[in-house]
Design a protein around this motif. Sequence first.
Motif, PDB file in Angstrom:
ATOM      1  N   THR A  34       0.856  -1.182   0.000  1.00  0.00           N
ATOM      2  CA  THR A  34       0.000   0.000   0.000  1.00  0.00           C
ATOM      3  C   THR A  34       0.891   1.230   0.000  1.00  0.00           C
ATOM      4  OG1 THR A  34      -0.111   0.029   2.427  1.00  0.00           O
ATOM      5  CG2 THR A  34      -1.884  -1.136   1.264  1.00  0.00           C
ATOM      6  N   SER A  35       0.282   2.367  -0.211  1.00  0.00           N
ATOM      7  CA  SER A  35       1.010   3.638  -0.160  1.00  0.00           C
ATOM      8  C   SER A  35       0.422   4.489   0.945  1.00  0.00           C
ATOM      9  CB  SER A  35       0.898   4.382  -1.488  1.00  0.00           C
ATOM     10  OG  SER A  35       1.479   3.638  -2.515  1.00  0.00           O
ATOM     11  N   GLU A  36       1.283   5.148   1.679  1.00  0.00           N
ATOM     12  CA  GLU A  36       0.861   6.039   2.754  1.00  0.00           C
ATOM     13  C   GLU A  36       1.618   7.342   2.636  1.00  0.00           C
ATOM     14  OE1 GLU A  36       1.466   4.313   6.585  1.00  0.00           O
ATOM     15  OE2 GLU A  36       0.056   2.672   6.236  1.00  0.00           O
ATOM     16  N   GLU A  37       0.940   8.410   3.009  1.00  0.00           N
ATOM     17  CA  GLU A  37       1.622   9.695   3.022  1.00  0.00           C
ATOM     18  C   GLU A  37       2.205   9.900   4.415  1.00  0.00           C
ATOM     19  OE1 GLU A  37       0.782  14.408   2.449  1.00  0.00           O
ATOM     20  OE2 GLU A  37      -0.423  12.980   1.305  1.00  0.00           O
ATOM     21  N   ARG A  38       3.507  10.146   4.452  1.00  0.00           N
ATOM     22  CA  ARG A  38       4.207  10.389   5.716  1.00  0.00           C
ATOM     23  C   ARG A  38       5.096  11.604   5.540  1.00  0.00           C
ATOM     24  NH1 ARG A  38       6.289   4.326   7.291  1.00  0.00           N
ATOM     25  NH2 ARG A  38       4.233   3.411   7.567  1.00  0.00           N
ATOM     26  N   ASP A  39       4.908  12.567   6.379  1.00  0.00           N
ATOM     27  CA  ASP A  39       5.717  13.782   6.345  1.00  0.00           C
ATOM     28  C   ASP A  39       5.730  14.416   4.953  1.00  0.00           C
ATOM     29  OD1 ASP A  39       6.369  13.400   9.043  1.00  0.00           O
ATOM     30  OD2 ASP A  39       8.054  12.101   8.501  1.00  0.00           O
ATOM     31  N   GLY A  40       4.573  14.410   4.296  1.00  0.00           N
ATOM     32  CA  GLY A  40       4.450  15.045   2.996  1.00  0.00           C
ATOM     33  C   GLY A  40       4.954  14.229   1.825  1.00  0.00           C
ATOM     34  N   ALA A  41       5.393  13.018   2.072  1.00  0.00           N
ATOM     35  CA  ALA A  41       5.882  12.169   0.981  1.00  0.00           C
ATOM     36  C   ALA A  41       5.100  10.849   0.976  1.00  0.00           C
ATOM     37  CB  ALA A  41       7.369  11.886   1.151  1.00  0.00           C
ATOM     38  N   VAL A  42       4.853  10.334  -0.209  1.00  0.00           N
ATOM     39  CA  VAL A  42       4.174   9.056  -0.331  1.00  0.00           C
ATOM     40  C   VAL A  42       5.219   7.948  -0.217  1.00  0.00           C
ATOM     41  CG1 VAL A  42       2.786   7.585  -1.830  1.00  0.00           C
ATOM     42  CG2 VAL A  42       2.361  10.044  -1.772  1.00  0.00           C
ATOM     43  N   GLN A  43       4.953   7.004   0.691  1.00  0.00           N
ATOM     44  CA  GLN A  43       5.886   5.901   0.917  1.00  0.00           C
ATOM     45  C   GLN A  43       5.187   4.570   0.694  1.00  0.00           C
ATOM     46  OE1 GLN A  43       7.664   6.261   4.773  1.00  0.00           O
ATOM     47  NE2 GLN A  43       8.719   8.147   4.259  1.00  0.00           N
ATOM     48  N   ARG A  44       5.941   3.626   0.186  1.00  0.00           N
ATOM     49  CA  ARG A  44       5.455   2.271  -0.029  1.00  0.00           C
ATOM     50  C   ARG A  44       5.511   1.517   1.298  1.00  0.00           C
ATOM     51  NH1 ARG A  44       9.060  -1.831  -3.473  1.00  0.00           N
ATOM     52  NH2 ARG A  44       8.003  -3.712  -2.850  1.00  0.00           N
ATOM     53  N   VAL A  45       4.428   0.820   1.628  1.00  0.00           N
ATOM     54  CA  VAL A  45       4.340   0.077   2.882  1.00  0.00           C
ATOM     55  C   VAL A  45       3.956  -1.362   2.556  1.00  0.00           C
ATOM     56  CG1 VAL A  45       3.150  -0.104   5.096  1.00  0.00           C
ATOM     57  CG2 VAL A  45       3.631   2.151   4.125  1.00  0.00           C
ATOM     58  N   LEU A  46       4.677  -2.309   3.147  1.00  0.00           N
ATOM     59  CA  LEU A  46       4.370  -3.726   2.984  1.00  0.00           C
ATOM     60  C   LEU A  46       3.848  -4.280   4.302  1.00  0.00           C
ATOM     61  CD1 LEU A  46       7.491  -4.992   0.982  1.00  0.00           C
ATOM     62  CD2 LEU A  46       5.226  -4.415   0.102  1.00  0.00           C
ATOM     63  N   ALA A  47       2.757  -5.049   4.223  1.00  0.00           N
ATOM     64  CA  ALA A  47       2.190  -5.691   5.404  1.00  0.00           C
ATOM     65  C   ALA A  47       1.907  -7.145   5.064  1.00  0.00           C
ATOM     66  CB  ALA A  47       0.905  -4.986   5.821  1.00  0.00           C
ATOM     67  N   PRO A  48       2.093  -8.054   6.015  1.00  0.00           N
ATOM     68  CA  PRO A  48       1.783  -9.463   5.739  1.00  0.00           C
ATOM     69  C   PRO A  48       0.353  -9.598   5.213  1.00  0.00           C
ATOM     70  CG  PRO A  48       2.888  -9.243   7.846  1.00  0.00           C
ATOM     71  CD  PRO A  48       2.566  -7.850   7.382  1.00  0.00           C
ATOM     72  N   ALA A  49       0.185 -10.405   4.172  1.00  0.00           N
ATOM     73  CA  ALA A  49      -1.134 -10.587   3.566  1.00  0.00           C
ATOM     74  C   ALA A  49      -1.989 -11.513   4.421  1.00  0.00           C
ATOM     75  CB  ALA A  49      -0.977 -11.161   2.168  1.00  0.00           C
ATOM     76  N   GLU A  50      -3.206 -11.088   4.674  1.00  0.00           N
ATOM     77  CA  GLU A  50      -4.178 -11.926   5.368  1.00  0.00           C
ATOM     78  C   GLU A  50      -5.363 -12.187   4.460  1.00  0.00           C
ATOM     79  OE1 GLU A  50      -5.032 -10.373   9.232  1.00  0.00           O
ATOM     80  OE2 GLU A  50      -2.909 -10.126   9.695  1.00  0.00           O
ATOM     81  N   THR A  51      -5.912 -11.142   3.876  1.00  0.00           N
ATOM     82  CA  THR A  51      -6.956 -11.267   2.863  1.00  0.00           C
ATOM     83  C   THR A  51      -6.560 -10.366   1.707  1.00  0.00           C
ATOM     84  OG1 THR A  51      -8.277  -9.491   3.812  1.00  0.00           O
ATOM     85  CG2 THR A  51      -8.789 -11.732   4.536  1.00  0.00           C
ATOM     86  N   LEU A  52      -7.054 -10.704   0.529  1.00  0.00           N
ATOM     87  CA  LEU A  52      -6.713  -9.926  -0.658  1.00  0.00           C
ATOM     88  C   LEU A  52      -7.975  -9.510  -1.395  1.00  0.00           C
ATOM     89  CD1 LEU A  52      -3.784 -12.131  -2.030  1.00  0.00           C
ATOM     90  CD2 LEU A  52      -3.607 -10.004  -0.730  1.00  0.00           C
ATOM     91  N   GLU A  53      -7.896  -8.370  -2.024  1.00  0.00           N
ATOM     92  CA  GLU A  53      -8.993  -7.836  -2.810  1.00  0.00           C
ATOM     93  C   GLU A  53      -8.516  -7.679  -4.245  1.00  0.00           C
ATOM     94  OE1 GLU A  53     -10.924  -3.483  -2.946  1.00  0.00           O
ATOM     95  OE2 GLU A  53     -11.069  -4.494  -1.005  1.00  0.00           O
ATOM     96  N   ARG A  54      -9.405  -7.882  -5.184  1.00  0.00           N
ATOM     97  CA  ARG A  54      -9.054  -7.687  -6.590  1.00  0.00           C
ATOM     98  C   ARG A  54      -8.426  -6.303  -6.742  1.00  0.00           C
ATOM     99  NH1 ARG A  54     -13.601  -9.193 -10.017  1.00  0.00           N
ATOM    100  NH2 ARG A  54     -12.605 -11.202  -9.804  1.00  0.00           N
ATOM    101  N   GLY A  55      -7.289  -6.260  -7.440  1.00  0.00           N
ATOM    102  CA  GLY A  55      -6.582  -4.997  -7.642  1.00  0.00           C
ATOM    103  C   GLY A  55      -5.457  -4.759  -6.648  1.00  0.00           C
ATOM    104  N   ASP A  56      -5.409  -5.524  -5.552  1.00  0.00           N
ATOM    105  CA  ASP A  56      -4.310  -5.379  -4.592  1.00  0.00           C
ATOM    106  C   ASP A  56      -2.986  -5.726  -5.258  1.00  0.00           C
ATOM    107  OD1 ASP A  56      -5.908  -4.657  -2.445  1.00  0.00           O
ATOM    108  OD2 ASP A  56      -5.840  -6.634  -1.478  1.00  0.00           O
ATOM    109  N   THR A  57      -1.952  -4.989  -4.914  1.00  0.00           N
ATOM    110  CA  THR A  57      -0.596  -5.329  -5.333  1.00  0.00           C
ATOM    111  C   THR A  57       0.021  -6.147  -4.215  1.00  0.00           C
ATOM    112  OG1 THR A  57      -0.357  -3.336  -6.664  1.00  0.00           O
ATOM    113  CG2 THR A  57       1.673  -4.423  -5.961  1.00  0.00           C
ATOM    114  N   VAL A  58       0.581  -7.305  -4.586  1.00  0.00           N
ATOM    115  CA  VAL A  58       1.229  -8.157  -3.602  1.00  0.00           C
ATOM    116  C   VAL A  58       2.703  -8.304  -3.963  1.00  0.00           C
ATOM    117  CG1 VAL A  58      -0.839  -9.440  -2.958  1.00  0.00           C
ATOM    118  CG2 VAL A  58       0.571 -10.277  -4.819  1.00  0.00           C
TER     119      VAL A  58
END
Length: 146
Positions: A34-58
């Motif tokens: 996922t992407s999150e905005e932190r301190d004015g910048a967009v950062q890529r964040v990875l989290a262990p997959a539990e459920t997935l939705e169509r369109g999710d990037t894994v």
Amino acid sequence: MRMKMQIAAIALAMASAAGAQSLVEIDREVFVETSEERDGAVQRVLAPAETLERGDTVVLMLAWRSPQDRPFTISSRVPRRLAFRGSGRDTPQVSVDGGRTWGHLSQLRVNGRAATSADVTNIRWDVSNPRAARGRGVFTYSAVVR
């Protein structure tokens, strides 16, 4: 609505080793990007997959260990529910026909047309010396849930 995909099934289908196969250990992990905005910048964040939705990037991670310093190959089937996007910094060979033929994506064809990343069915990396001599490493690739 979130799809309850079998994350364990995706991980188990992911990888095998050839060459020094009986001694190569592979740990598999699946992460949602996922992407999150932190301190004015967009950062890529990875989290262990539990459920997935169509369109999710894994991001699928294959961590390998081998006590031998002989070359070997790690291959992974890309689960049908995922569309391959790309690999980490290591350039793999890919297959668009279930692993019968291999090459770089730009060299492959499907039904007379140039293959695209969504056509990839399998992916593999050759581990040669001196990398094999180090005894461990990680390969990653990303995909989108179909």
